[in-house]
Design a protein around this motif. Structure first.
Motif, PDB file in Angstrom:
ATOM      1  N   THR A  48     -40.082   5.481 -40.138  1.00 38.48           N
ATOM      2  CA  THR A  48     -40.697   4.814 -41.294  1.00 38.48           C
ATOM      3  C   THR A  48     -41.449   5.819 -42.159  1.00 38.48           C
ATOM      4  O   THR A  48     -41.401   5.752 -43.389  1.00 38.48           O
ATOM      5  CB  THR A  48     -41.626   3.674 -40.827  1.00 38.48           C
ATOM      6  N   GLN A  98     -38.448  -3.565 -42.445  1.00 38.90           N
ATOM      7  CA  GLN A  98     -38.153  -4.216 -41.181  1.00 38.90           C
ATOM      8  C   GLN A  98     -38.559  -5.689 -41.208  1.00 38.90           C
ATOM      9  O   GLN A  98     -37.857  -6.553 -40.715  1.00 38.90           O
ATOM     10  CB  GLN A  98     -38.940  -3.421 -40.153  1.00 38.90           C
ATOM     11  N   ASP A 180     -34.741   0.146 -43.336  1.00 36.93           N
ATOM     12  CA  ASP A 180     -35.588   0.539 -42.201  1.00 36.93           C
ATOM     13  C   ASP A 180     -35.578  -0.556 -41.136  1.00 36.93           C
ATOM     14  O   ASP A 180     -36.305  -1.535 -41.231  1.00 36.93           O
ATOM     15  CB  ASP A 180     -37.019   0.801 -42.688  1.00 36.93           C
ATOM     16  N   GLU A 181     -34.753  -0.363 -40.141  1.00 31.36           N
ATOM     17  CA  GLU A 181     -34.587  -1.339 -39.061  1.00 31.36           C
ATOM     18  C   GLU A 181     -34.463  -2.758 -39.596  1.00 31.36           C
ATOM     19  O   GLU A 181     -35.218  -3.651 -39.208  1.00 31.36           O
ATOM     20  CB  GLU A 181     -35.757  -1.238 -38.067  1.00 31.36           C
TER      21      GLU A 181
HETATM   22 MG   LIG Z   1     -40.685   2.159 -38.198  1.00 31.97          MG
END
Ligand SMILES: [Mg+2]
Ligand SMILES: Nc1ncnc2c1ncn2[C@@H]1O[C@H](COP(=O)(O)OP(=O)(O)O)[C@@H](O)[C@H]1O
Length: 333
Positions: A48, A98, A180-181
């Motif tokens: 991140t 995320q 991001d994820e």
């Molecule tokens: Mg992260």
């Protein structure tokens, strides 16, 4: 082509009470235009921080970008004034976080939120913006787009919300998407749907995707190339095929063993943090404490990336024991 997106010698740290802590130390990372590139690492690896550094969204202090460059279309993002970064975010580079709720506002309908993005970025009437918003919801393959427009985020499922976030991310025409994820909090079948959507959009729109995950399985499903990140360092990189077929770093092996093979199968959860944190302060390999193959040399000298074959690079002393090739400068592309 190879210079579309290039990170060079990027070092990022945090000022903490215990002093300066390095969290990212990337020598080279290159993305070609139109590809989906995967970054895999466990929680705390720096994924991140990397995404936020690219978008220049890290709060500084405590974060400190110590050195490096991030070339995007030949221009260094780290040298841009904030006023220019504001134009780049959304219009050129967009990010999917995320947690969809960090992007969505709970008090407006999702339709209203997409309309606002359009109206903030284009001089168009409300009617036109509504039409565009509807188009975006259709683009992320949500059935009954008209009905969805009028829903509040809490009325949607996790998967639907993440689709709306993807629609918002792409609504200003971004050509580079950082995910991001994006499927972290979704269950497996919903995950697969989101992955498929990202892959389809990537093909249809020709966007370049930096896909971040904590799981090598997810990345191998949609990426051609991958970098394995441990404690802020890329320890292995190459095509997904090269890395999966012939993993050379002990950490990559651990990640491979953590891929669930059957639905619902329990996997070896790998646990990072404490040891990894300590390893950041070592002069040697940052995987030292956890490594089952460590040698004397690993404690005192940080391994440099060496070429295995093709585009496959690994930074591990063990991989080059017995005078195998390697130790060269890492210049993949
Ligand atoms: Mg992260
Ligand atoms: N605001 C902060 N202050 C100090 N350290 C931070 C801060 N934010 C992140 N870090 C540290 O940076 C490292 C990487 O974090 P992060 O990029 O969020 O990891 P990942 O996304 O891979 O799980 C972690 O060790 C974390 O503790």
């Amino acid at each position: 082509m190879g210079e579309y997106f290039k990170i060079k010698d990027l070092r990022v740290g945090f000022k903490t009470f215990e002093g300066h802590k390095n969290v990212l130390d990337i020598d080279t990372m290159v993305l070609n235009k139109g590809e989906t590139f995967g970054i895999v690492g466990e929680s705390g690896a720096g994924k991140t921080v990397l995404a936020l550094t690219i978008l220049r969204l890290l709060s500084s202090p405590p974060a400190v970008i110590e050195s490096g460059s991030i070339l995007f279309n030949g221009e260094d993002l780290l040298q841009k004034p904030e006023s220019e970064m504001r134009k780049i975010r959304g219009r050129h580079i967009s990010m999917i976080f995320q947690d969809p709720m960090s992007t969505l506002n709970p008090v407006f309908t999702v339709g209203e939120q997409i309309i606002r993005v359009f109206r903030n970025n284009k001089r168009i009437s409300r009617k036109e913006a509504e039409k565009e918003a509807l188009g975006m919801i259709e683009m992320v393959k949500l059935p009954d787009a008209k009905n969805i427009m009028g829903k509040y985020p809490h009325e949607l499922s996790g998967g639907q919300r993440q689709r709306i976030v993807i629609a918002i991310a792409l609504s200003c025409g971004a050509e580079f998407l950082i995910a991001d994820e994006p499927t972290r909090n979704l269950d497996v079948t919903i995950q697969a749907g989101i992955l498929k959507l990202i892959a389809e959009l990537q093909r249809e729109l020709g966007v370049t995707v930096l896909f971040i995950a904590n799981n090598l399985g997810l990345v191998s499903a949609i990426c051609k190339r991958v970098a394995i990140l441990n404690a802020g360092r890329i320890v292995e990189t190459g095509s997904v095929r090269e890395v999966l077929k012939d993993p050379r770093h002990p950490y990559t092996l651990t990640l491979l063993n953590a891929i669930p093979r059957n639905k619902g199968e329990r996997v070896n959860r790998v646990n990072t943090t404490i040891k990894e944190e300590r390893d950041r302060d070592l002069r040697g390999c940052r995987y030292y404490s956890r490594c089952v193959e460590k040698r004397e040399v690993c404690r005192d000298s940080e391994p440099v990336p060496g070429l295995i074959l093709g585009t496959h690079w690994v930074a591990c002393h063990r991989a080059f024991e017995g005078g195998e090739p390697g130790g060269g400068q890492h210049t993949e592309g």
